[in-house]
Motif scaffolding. Structure first.
Motif, short mmCIF file in Angstrom:
data_model
loop_
_atom_site.label_atom_id
_atom_site.label_comp_id
_atom_site.label_asym_id
_atom_site.label_seq_id
_atom_site.Cartn_x
_atom_site.Cartn_y
_atom_site.Cartn_z
N LEU A 117 21.90 -98.74 -28.42
CA LEU A 117 21.38 -98.28 -27.91
C LEU A 117 21.32 -99.58 -27.24
O LEU A 117 21.23 -100.07 -25.71
N GLN A 118 21.23 -101.08 -28.28
CA GLN A 118 20.87 -102.23 -27.36
C GLN A 118 22.26 -102.61 -26.85
O GLN A 118 22.14 -102.94 -25.77
N THR A 119 23.42 -102.00 -27.41
CA THR A 119 25.12 -102.73 -26.90
C THR A 119 24.96 -102.44 -25.25
O THR A 119 25.08 -103.04 -24.26
N HIS A 120 24.37 -101.19 -25.31
CA HIS A 120 24.75 -99.72 -24.45
C HIS A 120 23.49 -100.36 -23.45
O HIS A 120 23.80 -100.38 -22.04
N TYR A 121 22.15 -101.23 -23.56
CA TYR A 121 21.13 -101.21 -22.66
C TYR A 121 21.42 -102.25 -22.07
O TYR A 121 21.38 -103.27 -20.68
N HIS A 122 22.06 -103.50 -22.55
CA HIS A 122 22.64 -104.93 -21.83
C HIS A 122 24.46 -105.35 -21.57
O HIS A 122 24.22 -106.53 -21.04
N SER A 123 24.33 -104.16 -21.80
CA SER A 123 25.84 -103.93 -20.98
C SER A 123 25.73 -103.72 -19.37
O SER A 123 24.29 -103.80 -19.18
N PRO A 124 25.99 -104.45 -18.04
CA PRO A 124 26.50 -105.03 -16.65
C PRO A 124 25.56 -103.87 -16.47
O PRO A 124 26.57 -102.60 -16.45
N ASN A 125 24.77 -103.69 -15.43
CA ASN A 125 24.23 -101.85 -15.57
C ASN A 125 24.49 -100.91 -16.45
O ASN A 125 24.15 -99.97 -15.75
N LYS A 126 24.08 -101.25 -17.19
CA LYS A 126 23.51 -100.57 -18.22
C LYS A 126 24.29 -99.33 -18.08
O LYS A 126 24.44 -98.39 -18.46
N THR A 127 25.68 -100.16 -18.00
CA THR A 127 27.55 -99.20 -18.23
C THR A 127 28.56 -99.95 -18.94
O THR A 127 28.44 -100.87 -18.54
N LEU A 128 29.39 -99.05 -20.16
CA LEU A 128 30.20 -99.32 -20.11
C LEU A 128 30.65 -98.08 -20.89
O LEU A 128 30.48 -97.29 -20.36
N THR A 129 31.98 -98.21 -21.10
CA THR A 129 32.95 -97.27 -22.15
C THR A 129 32.83 -96.73 -23.03
O THR A 129 33.16 -98.52 -23.65
N ALA A 130 33.48 -95.75 -23.49
CA ALA A 130 33.59 -95.94 -25.00
C ALA A 130 34.81 -96.99 -26.22
O ALA A 130 33.99 -97.36 -26.39
N THR A 131 35.30 -97.81 -25.21
CA THR A 131 36.13 -98.58 -25.74
C THR A 131 35.51 -100.11 -25.98
O THR A 131 35.49 -101.10 -26.90
N GLN A 132 34.87 -100.35 -24.59
CA GLN A 132 34.22 -101.01 -25.08
C GLN A 132 32.69 -100.95 -26.03
O GLN A 132 32.59 -102.29 -26.21
N MET A 133 32.22 -100.01 -25.79
CA MET A 133 30.82 -100.11 -27.36
C MET A 133 32.02 -100.24 -28.29
O MET A 133 31.54 -100.68 -29.46
N ALA A 134 32.61 -99.45 -28.53
CA ALA A 134 34.07 -100.16 -29.39
C ALA A 134 34.22 -100.93 -30.39
O ALA A 134 33.89 -101.58 -31.06
N LYS A 135 34.85 -102.15 -28.85
CA LYS A 135 34.62 -103.69 -29.17
C LYS A 135 33.57 -104.28 -29.55
O LYS A 135 33.05 -105.24 -30.58
#
Length: 140
Positions: free
Chosen positions: A25-43
């Motif tokens: 959740l923290q990773t998603h929250y702190h992503s630019p505009n609270k937006t990312l892809t599954a690939t970015q989450m994986a990395k």
């Protein structure tokens, strides 16, 4: 979906959430505009493939959906799949789907004290200021 921030707060408190899931959740929250892809989450989480990120985040979403009392028969928007949908809205401007954290989820994790002002940087955002060699340690 028709859930409010307080519904999410109550649902998060109801489930047994691990520190690892909070990190998702923290990773998603702190992503630019609270937006990312599954690939970015994986990395960002250190996975080798986006399928792993999708699976772990989907399991968290399913647990949360159950705690919310989510009813797939009543929710046509999600096409019957709670998973990540409970946590995110989606857009597909290119090859990959963008996971956009629901504002109610973002507000709930703030209320629960799971996020702070420290921004997590996903690998694509790291600025290369000098030549890096394999095995080089760099603190970010």
């Amino acid at each position: 979906m028709k859930y409010k921030t307080n519904d999410y707060v109550a649902a998060f408190r109801k489930i047994k959430i691990s520190p690892y899931q909070i990190r998702l959740l923290q990773t998603h929250y702190h992503s630019p505009n609270k937006t990312l892809t599954a690939t970015q989450m994986a990395k960002a989480m250190g996975y080798f493939h986006f399928v792993t990120a999708n699976s772990h985040y989907g399991k968290l979403g399913k647990m949360l959906g159950n705690a919310l009392g989510w009813n797939k028969a009543e929710d046509k928007e999600s096409q019957g799949a709670p998973g990540v949908f409970v946590l995110s809205n989606f857009e597909k401007p290119g090859k990959e789907w963008f996971w956009i954290m629901r504002s109610e989820v973002a507000e709930a994790v703030e209320i629960l004290g799971w996020v702070n002002d420290t921004q997590t940087i996903i690998p694509e955002e790291i600025e290369k200021t000098f030549q890096l060699y394999e095995g080089t340690a760099r603190t970010i």
